[in-house]
Design an enzyme around this catalytic site. Structure first.
Site, PDB file in Angstrom:
ATOM      1  N   ARG A   1       1.020 -10.796   6.740  1.00 23.18           N
ATOM      2  CA  ARG A   1       1.241  -9.596   6.200  1.00 23.18           C
ATOM      3  C   ARG A   1       1.924  -8.266   5.963  1.00 23.18           C
ATOM      4  NH1 ARG A   1      -4.500  -9.744   8.499  1.00 23.18           N
ATOM      5  NH2 ARG A   1      -3.719  -7.833   9.479  1.00 23.18           N
TER       6      ARG A   1
ATOM      7  N   HIS B   1      -7.267  -7.213  12.774  1.00 21.02           N
ATOM      8  CA  HIS B   1      -5.692  -6.363  12.583  1.00 21.02           C
ATOM      9  C   HIS B   1      -5.563  -6.684  13.923  1.00 21.02           C
ATOM     10  CE1 HIS B   1      -2.862  -4.167  11.045  1.00 21.02           C
ATOM     11  NE2 HIS B   1      -2.966  -3.453  11.288  1.00 21.02           N
TER      12      HIS B   1
ATOM     13  N   CYS C   1      13.599  24.602   3.817  1.00 22.61           N
ATOM     14  CA  CYS C   1      12.412  25.555   2.714  1.00 22.61           C
ATOM     15  C   CYS C   1      11.515  24.566   2.156  1.00 22.61           C
ATOM     16  CB  CYS C   1      13.382  26.338   2.437  1.00 22.61           C
ATOM     17  SG  CYS C   1      14.372  27.137   2.789  1.00 22.61           S
TER      18      CYS C   1
ATOM     19  N   TYR D   1      14.744  31.432   6.991  1.00 23.03           N
ATOM     20  CA  TYR D   1      13.016  31.809   7.000  1.00 23.03           C
ATOM     21  C   TYR D   1      14.199  32.708   8.242  1.00 23.03           C
ATOM     22  CZ  TYR D   1      11.270  31.377   2.745  1.00 23.03           C
ATOM     23  OH  TYR D   1      10.743  31.477   0.994  1.00 23.03           O
TER      24      TYR D   1
ATOM     25  N   ARG E   1     -11.806  -0.125  14.004  1.00 22.28           N
ATOM     26  CA  ARG E   1     -11.512   0.637  13.395  1.00 22.28           C
ATOM     27  C   ARG E   1     -12.762  -0.214  12.748  1.00 22.28           C
ATOM     28  NH1 ARG E   1      -5.763   0.946  10.599  1.00 22.28           N
ATOM     29  NH2 ARG E   1      -5.902  -1.276  10.360  1.00 22.28           N
TER      30      ARG E   1
ATOM     31  N   LYS F   1       1.065  -1.237  -0.101  1.00 19.42           N
ATOM     32  CA  LYS F   1       0.351   0.001  -0.145  1.00 19.42           C
ATOM     33  C   LYS F   1       0.555   1.798   0.280  1.00 19.42           C
ATOM     34  CE  LYS F   1      -0.254  -0.516   5.352  1.00 19.42           C
ATOM     35  NZ  LYS F   1      -0.885  -0.688   6.275  1.00 19.42           N
TER      36      LYS F   1
ATOM     37  N   ASP G   1      12.116  23.826  -0.497  1.00 16.59           N
ATOM     38  CA  ASP G   1      12.516  22.606  -1.805  1.00 16.59           C
ATOM     39  C   ASP G   1      14.125  23.253  -1.277  1.00 16.59           C
ATOM     40  OD1 ASP G   1      10.597  23.436  -3.640  1.00 16.59           O
ATOM     41  OD2 ASP G   1      10.885  25.295  -3.938  1.00 16.59           O
TER      42      ASP G   1
HETATM   43  C1  LIG Z   1      -0.296  -1.719   7.152  1.00 10.30           C
HETATM   44  C2  LIG Z   1      -1.145  -3.520   7.156  1.00 10.30           C
HETATM   45  C3  LIG Z   1      -0.034  -3.919   7.650  1.00 10.30           C
HETATM   46  C4  LIG Z   1       1.196  -4.487   7.394  1.00 10.30           C
HETATM   47  O1  LIG Z   1       1.574  -3.320   8.609  1.00 10.30           O
HETATM   48  P1  LIG Z   1       2.979  -3.511   8.684  1.00 10.30           P
HETATM   49  O2  LIG Z   1       3.149  -3.019   9.848  1.00 10.30           O
HETATM   50  O3  LIG Z   1       3.800  -2.966   8.010  1.00 10.30           O
HETATM   51  O4  LIG Z   1       3.838  -5.254   8.677  1.00 10.30           O
HETATM   52  C5  LIG Z   1      -0.889  -5.614   7.546  1.00 10.30           C
HETATM   53  N1  LIG Z   1      -2.011  -5.333   8.009  1.00 10.30           N
HETATM   54  C6  LIG Z   1      -3.667  -4.651   7.687  1.00 10.30           C
HETATM   55  C7  LIG Z   1      -4.764  -4.712   7.946  1.00 10.30           C
HETATM   56  C8  LIG Z   1      -2.483  -3.043   7.107  1.00 10.30           C
HETATM   57  O5  LIG Z   1      -3.044  -2.394   7.076  1.00 10.30           O
END
Ligand SMILES: *Cc1c(COP(=O)(O)O)cnc(C)c1O
Length: 373
Positions: free
Chosen positions: A218, A162, A309, A262, A134, A36, A311
């Site tokens: 994941r 999660h 800044c 600045y 969530r 992602k 840039d």
């Molecule tokens: C982003 C995400 C992950 C990966 O998390 P890491 O901490 O980068 O390994 C796994 N599962 C879900 C649902 C996520 O949103």
């Protein structure tokens, strides 16, 4: 790749592939790399291409737009959206075989209708909220999944959750979440609903919660060589994949009492040699590093002076010998014996490494390299 300003992020696919093998050393389960946010700022297309060479066939992204971008490039991989997609886009998902997470009945109904209309089967993964607070079915999970299982045209391929605290030192809450998840799985099985793939483990859980690995893991951040926690995982040797580099635009010496930038927040207390770097907060080089960070030049640390800044950034090179205009400055990465990590930057900015790498903007070209160790 052509670019005209000497600012670039080097993406080391060799390190990425070695990190993937390190992930595999933690688990026998299948692995769905999370790519992602353009692979946490590393460039999703290049990352997916490299990991396919390691035999990966399934990838996770956060939004449908990211999934479709990958689908254009890779017709044959499994792509899952681990985030919400509006029900009205179900046909797009079914057409392009994008696997959604489903956490509302109306999503499943829309998918089912789209599948029927297109004469296809829609794969989906059920998302269960076991304590992240969530997204996901919560107390209503069992009844909702039963209903979904009865809809035509759907294949309930996965069920997942999660973990909120997998990076912690106290894993009590993780256990509670996993117990809820396992209980639901047992209830479903007793009701004759079998879902082949379970998943729960992010990077932190891959490292320290083996009982969360189930059929699929994941990993995100560890693939990019950064750790989600400081108390464990170092021994695995994950290597940072991204380096951020630039070259000095101009060198000048200012007198004691003269200022930089600045607001004149830096005033020289001695004659000071100032190097200007052509990178700024529009590149994702955070403004909170103003008077609060360092870069590596000729293997030595040069302090950031004055405000960053949009840039440009100024650093103090008074104590570094033999510096020239055009010399390389390493903002993230190795130089000589020293290294600046995304974690160091994140610490100075009061955030996490994730936000540093995925915050690098598209103005920074990603240059692919493939380094052996
Ligand atoms: C982003 C995400 C992950 C990966 O998390 P890491 O901490 O980068 O390994 C796994 N599962 C879900 C649902 C996520 O949103």
């Amino acid at each position: 790749m052509e670019f005209f300003r000497p600012v670039w992020a080097e993406i080391d696919l060799g390190a990425l592939k070695r990190n993937f093998r390190r992930v595999k050393s933690f688990t026998k389960s299948d692995v769905m790399p999370i790519v992602k946010a353009d692979a946490y700022g590393h460039g999703a297309i290049a990352v997916v291409r490299a990991l396919r060479e390691e035999g990966v066939t399934r990838f996770g992204v956060a939004i449908l737009d990211e999934a479709l971008e990958l689908r254009k490039e890779f017709p044959d991989i499994a792509i899952m959206v681990i985030g919400p997609t509006l029900p009205e886009y179900s046909e797009i998902m079914v057409r392009d075989d994008i696997i959604p997470e489903v956490f509302q009945l109306r999503q499943a109904e829309a998918l089912s209708a789209a599948a029927e209309k297109l004469h296809k089967t829609a794969r989906l993964h059920i998302k269960v909220d076991t304590g992240m607070g969530r997204i996901g079915f919560r107390d209503n999970a069992f009844e909702a999944i039963q209903k979904i299982a009865g809809l035509p045209g759907l294949f309930l391929e996965g069920i997942y959750t999660h973990l909120a605290t997998a990076d912690g030192t106290d894993l009590t809450y993780v256990s509670k979440q996993l117990t809820l998840f396992n209980t639901l799985r047992d209830q479903l099985r007793a009701a004759g609903i079998t879902i082949p793939i379970r998943h729960a483990a992010n990077s932190a859980a891959i490292i320290q919660v083996p009982e969360s690995h189930f059929e699929l893991c994941r990993p995100g951040i560890i693939l990019y060589g950064l750790l989600p926690m400081t108390h464990t995982g170092q021994e695995a040797g994950f290597e940072p994949v991204l380096s951020l580099k630039t070259r000095i635009s101009q060198l000048k010496t200012i007198r004691k009492g003269e200022s930089v930038g600045y607001g004149r927040t830096f005033v020289a207390e001695r004659p000071t040699q100032v190097a200007t770097l052509p990178i700024g907060y529009a590149d994702g080089w955070r403004r909170s590093l103003s008077n609060n960070g360092e870069v590596l030049i000729k293997g030595k640390r040069a302090a950031i002076i004055g405000r960053i800044c949009m840039d440009q950034t100024m650093v103090d090179v008074t104590d570094i010998r033999g510096v020239d205009e055009g010399d390389e400055a390493i903002l993230i990465g190795d130089c000589g014996e020293d290294r600046i990590t995304a974690d160091e930057i994140a610490g100075r900015c009061g955030t996490i490494s994730y936000e540093i790498t995925c915050g690098l903007t598209k103005r920074v070209p990603r240059v692919i390299v493939d380094n052996d160790i």
